[in-house]
Design an enzyme around this catalytic site. Structure first.
Site, PDB file in Angstrom:
ATOM      1  N   HIS A 196       0.853  -1.291  -0.049  1.00  0.00           N
ATOM      2  CA  HIS A 196      -0.066  -0.022  -0.072  1.00  0.00           C
ATOM      3  C   HIS A 196       0.727   1.324  -0.062  1.00  0.00           C
ATOM      4  O   HIS A 196       1.855   1.419   0.762  1.00  0.00           O
ATOM      5  CB  HIS A 196      -0.981   0.055   1.383  1.00  0.00           C
ATOM      6  CG  HIS A 196      -1.821   1.156   1.067  1.00  0.00           C
ATOM      7  ND1 HIS A 196      -3.070   0.932   0.515  1.00  0.00           N
ATOM      8  CD2 HIS A 196      -1.890   2.251   1.752  1.00  0.00           C
ATOM      9  CE1 HIS A 196      -3.879   2.063   0.574  1.00  0.00           C
ATOM     10  NE2 HIS A 196      -3.357   2.845   1.269  1.00  0.00           N
ATOM     11  N   HIS A 233      -3.825   5.141  10.567  1.00  0.00           N
ATOM     12  CA  HIS A 233      -2.894   6.057  10.756  1.00  0.00           C
ATOM     13  C   HIS A 233      -3.293   7.430  11.479  1.00  0.00           C
ATOM     14  O   HIS A 233      -4.369   7.794  11.777  1.00  0.00           O
ATOM     15  CB  HIS A 233      -2.250   6.562   9.522  1.00  0.00           C
ATOM     16  CG  HIS A 233      -3.243   7.202   8.629  1.00  0.00           C
ATOM     17  ND1 HIS A 233      -3.971   6.336   7.781  1.00  0.00           N
ATOM     18  CD2 HIS A 233      -3.622   8.506   8.204  1.00  0.00           C
ATOM     19  CE1 HIS A 233      -4.942   6.999   7.027  1.00  0.00           C
ATOM     20  NE2 HIS A 233      -4.440   8.294   7.133  1.00  0.00           N
ATOM     21  N   ASP A 238      -5.576  18.071   9.748  1.00  0.00           N
ATOM     22  CA  ASP A 238      -6.963  17.504   9.350  1.00  0.00           C
ATOM     23  C   ASP A 238      -7.083  17.034   8.169  1.00  0.00           C
ATOM     24  O   ASP A 238      -6.358  17.559   6.996  1.00  0.00           O
ATOM     25  CB  ASP A 238      -8.011  18.926   9.507  1.00  0.00           C
ATOM     26  CG  ASP A 238      -8.085  18.985  10.937  1.00  0.00           C
ATOM     27  OD1 ASP A 238      -7.563  18.660  11.837  1.00  0.00           O
ATOM     28  OD2 ASP A 238      -9.082  19.819  11.326  1.00  0.00           O
ATOM     29  N   HIS A 258      -7.145   7.208  12.748  1.00  0.00           N
ATOM     30  CA  HIS A 258      -8.433   6.938  11.900  1.00  0.00           C
ATOM     31  C   HIS A 258      -7.711   5.912  10.830  1.00  0.00           C
ATOM     32  O   HIS A 258      -6.561   5.790  10.831  1.00  0.00           O
ATOM     33  CB  HIS A 258      -9.090   7.797  11.134  1.00  0.00           C
ATOM     34  CG  HIS A 258      -8.443   8.390   9.864  1.00  0.00           C
ATOM     35  ND1 HIS A 258      -7.567   9.441   9.947  1.00  0.00           N
ATOM     36  CD2 HIS A 258      -8.703   7.899   8.826  1.00  0.00           C
ATOM     37  CE1 HIS A 258      -7.115   9.546   8.634  1.00  0.00           C
ATOM     38  NE2 HIS A 258      -7.877   8.829   7.851  1.00  0.00           N
TER      39      HIS A 258
END
Length: 384
Positions: free
Chosen positions: A263, A300, A306, A336
């Site tokens: 990834h 992560h 943000d 998240h």
């Protein structure tokens, strides 16, 4: 914009006499950024571009902040923003900080009775629904679904739409928006490993030149106020220009994804940058091809930025229950990652058809009252 562009008629040497057929002078204007140190364009006008007849009205557009400090993940249902006839009135700021504002708009009608100029911010307009023509004093650009329209601050423009079904995702940037510097060599040319090249950038090729006098209303945005300024001549009176500072278009469908055996991190999707935030494009691509790869992103921590993700189309494999027009906000300070079941679902998949725009800001974003009207307050529980 790292590309020299010339359109219309210009004299052989700048700052020299350039005369009309009747012998009078065209009016030269330097249209520059960062004082005299940034990108600029020299344009030549039928009339003096300085003729203000009246300032009719001043009113404030500052968004009303509902949550200035928060640590809650949100989902906003962007298509619940109500369409409005007027272009400026349709623009609803949902997230903002001192560097940028993120705006949703569903304008039904073309800009008719006025011109618009944002003196504070570059505007990156992503076209989610609709088609038409961006008309500017430095030339016109046709647009359609999937286009980014980069409108530098100070450009005078109108939006002409083909139908009433239009959805725009707009980022106002108080910092100049550039192509990522790691994609460029020291001459400014996009490098071989860049996910797009100069051929993909569409420059204005149609120059409207009006030579009319009268009353021409330009709504000018400055420090969140709109000033209604009446000029004595048509603002689209440029006969020619050259330089580096002008609007251009880039289609998200021309972004060539960078993939790998395992990834890849979000920077491989980067499309634009400022010194205050980045913009990334998630496009259809092949998945990771290591035999034990997990195509879904790993968890992560958003410690320094943000993350805003605007879902455009397709099935976004790391999320459950997201539709076109949804926006997720994952604020700085907490981790998240993929929703429950997403990692397992992704194993063995070979490709994705997802399409999304991501904005990562280095300062926290404030949530506006307009955002709470379309907010899913329970989204932060969706990882349970």
């Amino acid at each position: 914009m790292p590309l020299y562009h010339k359109l219309g008629n210009i004299p052989p040497k700048r700052h020299t006499q350039f005369r009309k057929p009747d012998g009078s002078l065209y009016s030269e204007q330097l249209f520059g950024t960062i004082g005299f140190d940034g990108m600029y364009t020299n344009s030549y006008h039928e009339q003096r571009p300085t003729q203000v007849k009246e300032i009719k009205k001043q009113y404030n557009l500052a968004p009303k902040i509902a949550k200035a400090n928060h640590i809650q993940s949100y989902r906003f249902r962007g298509f619940e923003v109500t369409p409005e006839n007027d272009y400026l009135e349709s623009r609803k700021t949902v997230l903002t900080n001192s560097d940028c504002s993120i705006i949703l708009a569903a304008p039904k009608q073309s800009t008719k009775d006025y011109f618009y100029k944002n003196t504070d911010a570059d505007e990156l307009i992503f076209v989610h629904k609709g088609s038409g023509k961006l008309r500017t004093h430095l030339g016109n650009l046709d647009f359609k679904y999937g286009d980014y329209l980069l409108v530098p601050r100070g450009i005078i423009y109108k939006m002409d739409f083909d139908t009433e079904d239009n959805r725009l995702f707009i980022v106002e940037s108080r910092r100049p928006i550039y192509t990522p510097k790691r994609y460029r060599n020291w001459f400014g040319q996009l490098l071989e490993h860049a996910p797009y090249c100069e051929r993909d950038l569409r420059r204005p090729e149609e120059l409207e030149t009006h030579n009319e006098t009268g009353d021409f209303l330009i709504k000018v945005k400055k420090q969140d106020d709109i000033f209604e300024m009446v000029y004595a001549s048509h603002p689209f009176d440029v006969v020619g220009y050259d330089g580096y500072n002008y609007p251009y278009a880039f289609s998200i469908h021309d972004f060539e994804p960078i993939t790998g055996r395992i990834h890849q991190p979000p920077p491989v999707h980067q499309t634009f940058e400022t010194d205050a935030f980045v913009v990334c494009s998630f496009v259809p691509r092949l998945y990771d091809y290591h035999p034990l790869s997990i195509p879904a992103p790993y968890n992560h921590s958003n410690i320094d930025s943000d993350e805003v993700l605007y879902y455009v189309d397709g099935d976004f494999m790391s999320r459950n229950d997201v539709d076109a027009g949804h926006i997720s906000l994952h604020p700085a300070g907490i981790p998240h990652g993929p929703h429950p079941g997403a990692a397992e679902r992704s194993i063995g998949k070979t490709k994705t058809d997802e399409l999304a725009v991501m904005v990562d800001t280095f300062k926290p974003l404030q949530i506006t009252e307009e955002a709470l009207k379309i907010a899913d307050e329970d989204y932060f529980k969706s990882w349970l």
